[in-house]
Design a protein around this motif. Structure first.
Motif, mmCIF file in Angstrom:
data_model
loop_
_atom_site.group_PDB
_atom_site.id
_atom_site.type_symbol
_atom_site.label_atom_id
_atom_site.label_comp_id
_atom_site.label_asym_id
_atom_site.label_seq_id
_atom_site.Cartn_x
_atom_site.Cartn_y
_atom_site.Cartn_z
ATOM 1 N N THR A 55 -5.205 5.507 -6.501
ATOM 2 C CA THR A 55 -5.102 4.803 -5.327
ATOM 3 C C THR A 55 -5.850 3.724 -4.962
ATOM 4 N N ILE A 114 -4.424 -0.463 -5.115
ATOM 5 C CA ILE A 114 -4.261 -1.311 -3.832
ATOM 6 C C ILE A 114 -5.317 -2.472 -3.995
ATOM 7 N N GLY A 122 3.851 -3.160 -5.186
ATOM 8 C CA GLY A 122 2.921 -1.924 -5.139
ATOM 9 C C GLY A 122 3.224 -0.631 -5.872
ATOM 10 N N THR A 138 0.998 -1.291 -0.114
ATOM 11 C CA THR A 138 0.040 -0.129 -0.084
ATOM 12 C C THR A 138 0.739 1.332 -0.165
#
Length: 246
Positions: A167, A171, A157, A70
């Motif tokens: 975002t 994720i 990531g 993340t």
């Protein structure tokens, strides 16, 4: 390039998301190590073997990998969300140099934090399980394997964040590729299904952490396959970053 690295270091250390996600990574590693090691010690009929104690200590890596991935996403997607990427690209018109700076700074930060988190998790786990004997080689292998694996997850990531630029979407993609789909492909039937499962993202990468190879991959071979997945995501993101508008 030195100025780019300094700039990226300033960015990554001056935002709250870095502190919270790195703290979550360490907390998950250490907290789950204590919980699971205490459980293993309680249900064991006798002394806990050294390898079992090490394995219980590092079980938190399954959740810590999501936290550090993340952060990898946020390293670049947050700039797209706020529009800061335009300022970054005006300062560094060569986009690949900017991306390289992010990869180097984030990779180094992830490696240091992952090593500290893994060492703390192993220390806490061993303190709870109290195995009668531990081989130094196994401890070092587990520590190195966990540190490198978590760093690779963070870079995965970052690659997905560069590719998707959004975002939540990046994720979700990271969770799907690292947690959900590996379990799905494990259910594929036959020899070809087992071969696909062994070479799928974290299924391959975790071989370095557990220290055991599969039918077709050694621990380092599995980690190499996982790095190939990371490289594909990063290269695809780099190509699109070069072609798309900011």
């Amino acid at each position: 390039m030195i100025d780019i690295l300094r700039s990226e270091w300033t960015k990554i250390r001056s935002v709250r998301s870095t502190v919270w996600t790195l703290a979550a990574t360490v907390g998950l590693m250490v907290g789950l190590s204590a919980l699971l090691s205490f459980s293993v010690k309680n249900v064991a009929d006798g002394p806990v073997p050294g390898l079992q104690a090490i394995a219980a200590s590092l079980q938190g890596i399954m959740f810590a990998q999501v936290a550090i991935a993340t952060l990898g996403v946020l390293v670049i997607s947050s700039e797209y969300r706020t529009g800061g990427i335009r300022t970054s690209l005006m300062s560094v018109p060569r986009r690949m140099r900017l991306l390289t700076g992010k990869l180097v700074v984030f990779g180094a930060t992830s490696l240091v934090v992952s090593a500290l988190a893994s060492a703390a998790a192993l220390g806490v786990g061993v303190a709870f399980t109290q195995p009668p004997a531990l081989e130094l080689g196994e401890v070092v292998r587990a520590l190195v394997g966990a540190s490198l694996y978590l760093t690779a997850c963070g870079l995965f990531g970052l690659g997905l964040g560069t590719l998707v630029r959004h975002t939540p979407g990046a994720i979700v993609a990271a969770i799907a590729l690292m947690l959900v789909l590996p379990q799905v492909v494990n259910q594929l039937p036959g020899q070809w299904g087992r071969l696909v499962a062994e070479h799928f993202t974290t299924n391959a990468g975790l071989l370095l952490v557990v220290g055991e190879g599969s039918d077709s991959l050694s621990p380092w071979g599995g980690f190499g396959v996982y790095l190939a997945w990371v490289a594909v995501a990063t290269i695809a993101g780099a190509v699109l970053m070069q072609r798309r508008d900011a």
